[in-house]
Design an enzyme around this catalytic site. Structure first.
Site, PDB file in Angstrom:
ATOM      1  CE  LYS A   1      -4.324   1.736   2.212  1.00 36.16           C
ATOM      2  NZ  LYS A   1      -5.325   1.403   3.030  1.00 36.16           N
TER       3      LYS A   1
ATOM      4  CD  GLU B   1     -19.664  -1.816   7.705  1.00 38.73           C
ATOM      5  OE1 GLU B   1     -19.815  -3.071   7.157  1.00 38.73           O
ATOM      6  OE2 GLU B   1     -18.695  -0.946   6.892  1.00 38.73           O
TER       7      GLU B   1
ATOM      8  NE  ARG C   1     -23.094  -3.453   2.875  1.00 38.21           N
ATOM      9  CZ  ARG C   1     -22.078  -3.697   2.465  1.00 38.21           C
ATOM     10  NH1 ARG C   1     -21.307  -4.054   3.417  1.00 38.21           N
ATOM     11  NH2 ARG C   1     -21.818  -3.474   1.220  1.00 38.21           N
TER      12      ARG C   1
END
Lengths: 575, 575
Positions: free
Chosen positions: B243, B320, B348
């Site tokens: 990343k 979530e 969600r």
């Protein structure tokens, strides 16, 4: 034995006595479900494992969370509720699902699939934080094990660094037979334990398998081992059971005997039947039509569609979110997906409904069954929020047909409709009202179901069969007294028929809906009236801002705010 | 090269030229994000794999779905959008997420985590039904791979009987480092392929691993192999990437450089900072307090809490729903959980919010950040639905503090509040308004922020800092002309302060909210006014029934319905 048995005494019984107890549990469950309706096959399969858990654990000090709750009857019977069990699912009686308010033995309320592993982890973590000492069990069926929430929970076992026992009661069935890759992995576990166990170890679980989870001796040994292991790590106790165990018809028909109505219940025409027949007819002509279900194809009326169009019918298991995204993505390619689902379970796909279907304005049709009060299943199953959570979503049209005949028309209307569409309806239905619209539905158009004199001061806007039935019943009573008012079939809840509303020249408007008041149909009418500066009163008959308990549909409608006597009295105050 | 490059030309380039292209992509992304803000580190890591996909596949005939969309910049640059890329995230410019309306190369809109595998499967199944011939790719990060929806999709690969390529870009990071059991399983895959592969075979996937997904040659070979395998079955191409690849600071600070503001953006006080500081202070005194996050602890301001109270702070990854059930279950045991989450992502956990937290009336506190218009991320990230979907839920109290100081008081209020509580707030905040309530908040109580003469005919009910700021700005202008009106801090959106509302003796009420009109604050006020039979007008300033595109907060507020000039003109019509 059961009536006099305190669950804590289970430990003192011999294996023979325990086997007798199992038989007694089974008989009690069967007889009660025949009387009261309820979940039969799943509970029959869970008897021995439940007894084995009682033998080795100490409830309510130890806590157990039943996923969905379709397997909690034996547990309820052992936890001091045998004497009241004949009130199962009745108004004021024993709930068909775990309920903390009902008993200290019920650690966590369930009803929707997949919450048990998360809930057990949360309870266990709280125990650790409070430095208490008890065990926590999640009892889950293989159907629920497909649900994404379970995966999220498994994924967090190591993060949370706590210990729970997961009893995976694998009967090969969701409500329909269990489908999907995870169930195949579970099958592999039986045959090639080494690999599967490695996988589960990565989740932080120790695996114990039981070949016959309906054999009490095997179960007693396995639970004993699981309890021992649990002192150092989380355990997955994977047991094979027979859904419907002990009753030949139920064993052979596990889907038909999953949820059972009381003996002697009248057979009703159901919207689900109309859905299946109509979609089959439409799909013959239109190859774009596909159907998606989340493990509920039978109860949604889709069996024939699945037989007739297997290549266009998808049951993805108890995976409401995945089902929704499959619909939206198929729609991007010109397929016309129909997602049939119960109102209360669509809440699980709320984000996908917004973020996938409606944000891209895709022509997915939601066929929302068991909308409004659903009755005996209680708080977790009432479909009384959908008009509110659907109305707020941009690009979505919300339609409530007035009867099964108009439901057919709504489905016909849906085929060429190029935007997201939600059609909501209750379970039982009839061809009820004389149709004024032989040409089918037009977007946004309401209709008079009864047009009174032009000078009538009262208009009742009712949406859906149940509420129109109430309105027409009141009308009949009022007309018997020589008075009259308008009854309007407000079939489009979104968008409202503002032209119709504006054209009404009444001092008093009533709205009736099978939904909570907040954010629903009446709320939308209130806003329209306020914005139009119409000088009229509006009264909303809708459900109170409360969770609605179990009971009969009619009784609950009245109790929570849609009471025909009250509506009649209110109207008679004006005319 | 990039400006003149048509993506289809990628196939004609040599490996050296492709490596140059990668560098150019990286530079363009870096420079653009410094100017416009956006997602930096994740896109830098995705360059080589994207180029390799372009080399072997044929877009837009072949389709690719980017999960979340934080990795789609290289793809956007290669698909004819390089010349407009400098408008990234600006009003009217290139979206930071895939958008079907923007380009035929964007097959499916994303923004929330975990949809890509389902979407790819749906697109592939539609292809099969239509007997078309193209390939479908889901490109997903390891952070999203934790999400339950992905599991549901993997679970349905065999059911759907179709073929897709899943590129799993594994950089070890969600926004925070990736946590959980599945990520451990992925690590095992590297080392002990045999077992892992067996697992994936059960899902119907062929596994291909790439040790360095930022090595173009390796990626070209692996994608070639994947494409070949794809002719017979679904493939998981698991690539390890870095990343932030190519920029030392970003490689070393992948979390800080995940989402980056434009260079020179003013530093703002943020509600998240107040959340973190206040919860730390409260948690020192109250051992019951715990914090739960779904992979967002930094952006929610909770880093210090996680450091100071590691045993009471839980980041469960992008899960979530699981996070919500952990809160409700911990609350059953006397723990006081604070679930901090962005407004749009709470969608969600909508079902768990209803079915778990509110149905059991448990004292969980939802700290809802990025509420209202969130700006440059566009349609999928606006937090403009929460007042509507929260207000309809029984047992839930909904609170919008007027500024950061009142947010502190709201958090203090929350500690002893014994029911579900939602506190919603935008990102940027200030200590803005002089407080009238030195004794803290009382349930349901609104306050005058400005009380005009008793005979004033206009009252503005505004909720939350942004809307009160608009109201006070209008007030200042109007007072400069010698006129006046009331401004009320309607901090409790549910329950409304009906006593306050009834006591208002104004002919004209205005409501202002940072939410859609339908089902929100104004809607509740309309209903209250209608039911009270108050003879006053009400006008709602709230967002239109549309999905709100990207842009600056102020600009979008005006455009979609909360325009101070319009509000002022409306008020001046009366006074």
């Amino acid at each position: 034995m059961l009536q006099s048995l305190d669950g804590s005494k289970v430990k003192t019984l011999s294996v023979n006595e325990l086997n007798d107890l199992c038989e007694e549990l089974r008989e009690t469950i069967y007889e009660t479900v025949m009387q009261c309706g309820g979940h039969l096959a799943s509970n029959l399969g869970a008897v021995e494992s439940t007894v084995a858990l009682w033998y080795h654990f100490d409830f309510p000090k130890d806590k157990i969370v039943f996923d969905v709750g379709h397997q909690c009857y034996p547990y309820k019977l052992l936890s001091g509720r045998a004497d009241r069990f004949s009130t199962l699912r009745q108004s004021g009686g024993i709930s068909g699902f775990p309920k903390r308010k009902e008993s200290e033995y019920d650690a966590y309320d369930t009803g929707h699939a997949g919450t048990s592993v998360s809930a057990a982890l949360g309870i266990a973590k709280a125990r650790d934080l409070k430095e208490e000492d008890f065990q926590v069990i999640a009892y889950i069926g293989d159907g629920s094990f497909n649900n994404g929430l379970v995966y999220e929970a498994l994924n967090s076992i190591k993060i949370l660094n706590t210990r729970i026992l997961i009893v995976l009661n694998d009967n090969g069935m969701s409500i329909s037979p269990t489908v999907g890759g995870m169930h195949d992995i579970l099958s592999v576990l039986d045959k090639e334990k080494a690999d599967g166990v490695k996988l589960l170890e990565q989740f932080g679980l120790r695996y114990i398998g039981v070949k016959d989870g309906n054999n009490l001796s095997e179960m007693l040994d396995a639970v004993s081992e699981a309890k021992e292991q649990l002192s150092s790590q989380s355990v997955l106790l994977h047991i094979s059971t027979k859904k419907g165990k002990g009753y030949e018809f139920s064993e052979e028909h596990p889907t038909d005997t999953h949820g059972v109505p009381p003996v002697g219940s009248p057979k009703q025409q159901e919207y689900s039947h109309v859905l299946g027949e109509t979609l089959c007819r439409l799909a013959e002509k239109d190859k774009r039509i596909a159907v998606v279900s989340a493990a509920m194809k039978e109860s949604l009326g889709l069996e024939r569609f699945f037989q007739q169009f297997p290549e266009r019918a998808f049951d993805v298991g108890i995976c409401e979110e995945n089902a929704c995204v499959l619909c939206s993505s198929m729609a991007t390619q010109g397929i016309k997906p129909y997602y049939a689902i119960y109102s209360t379970f669509l809440q699980r796909a709320f984000d996908e409904l917004i973020h996938d279907v409606c944000a891209m304005d895709l022509p997915v049709v939601f066929c929302i069954d068991r909308a409004g009060i659903s009755g005996a299943d209680g708080e977790t199953h009432q479909g009384v929020f959908d008009l509110s959570y659907l109305s707020m979503i941009p690009n979505l049209t919300v339609l409530c047909p007035k009867d099964t005949e108009e439901f057919k028309k709504a489905l016909e209307f849906s085929v060429e409709f190029e935007h997201p569409l939600a059609i909501r309806y209750p379970r039982a239905g009839r061809i009820l009202f004389e149709s004024k619209d032989d040409n089918g539905l037009s977007l946004r158009k309401w209709e008079y179901l009864h047009k009174a004199d032009e000078n009538s001061s009262v208009a009742v806007l009712a949406t859906g069969e149940r509420c129109l039935t109430v309105a027409m019943e009141v009308l009949k009573n009022v007309r018997a007294k020589g008075k009259d008012f308008h009854v309007i079939n407000a079939r489009f809840v979104k968008p409202l028929d503002l032209n119709f509303l504006t054209s009404l020249n009444c001092k008093h408007i009533l709205t009736i809906e099978d939904n909570v008041q907040i954010g629903g149909f009446g709320s939308a009418v209130n806003t329209a009236v306020i914005h139009s500066k119409k000088s009229c009163t509006v009264r909303n008959f809708a459900y109170k801002d409360e969770f609605i308990v179990q009971g009969s549909v009619n009784e609950l409608q009245k109790k929570y705010g849609v009471d025909s006597a009250e509506i009649q009295a209110y109207i008679e105050g004006f005319i």
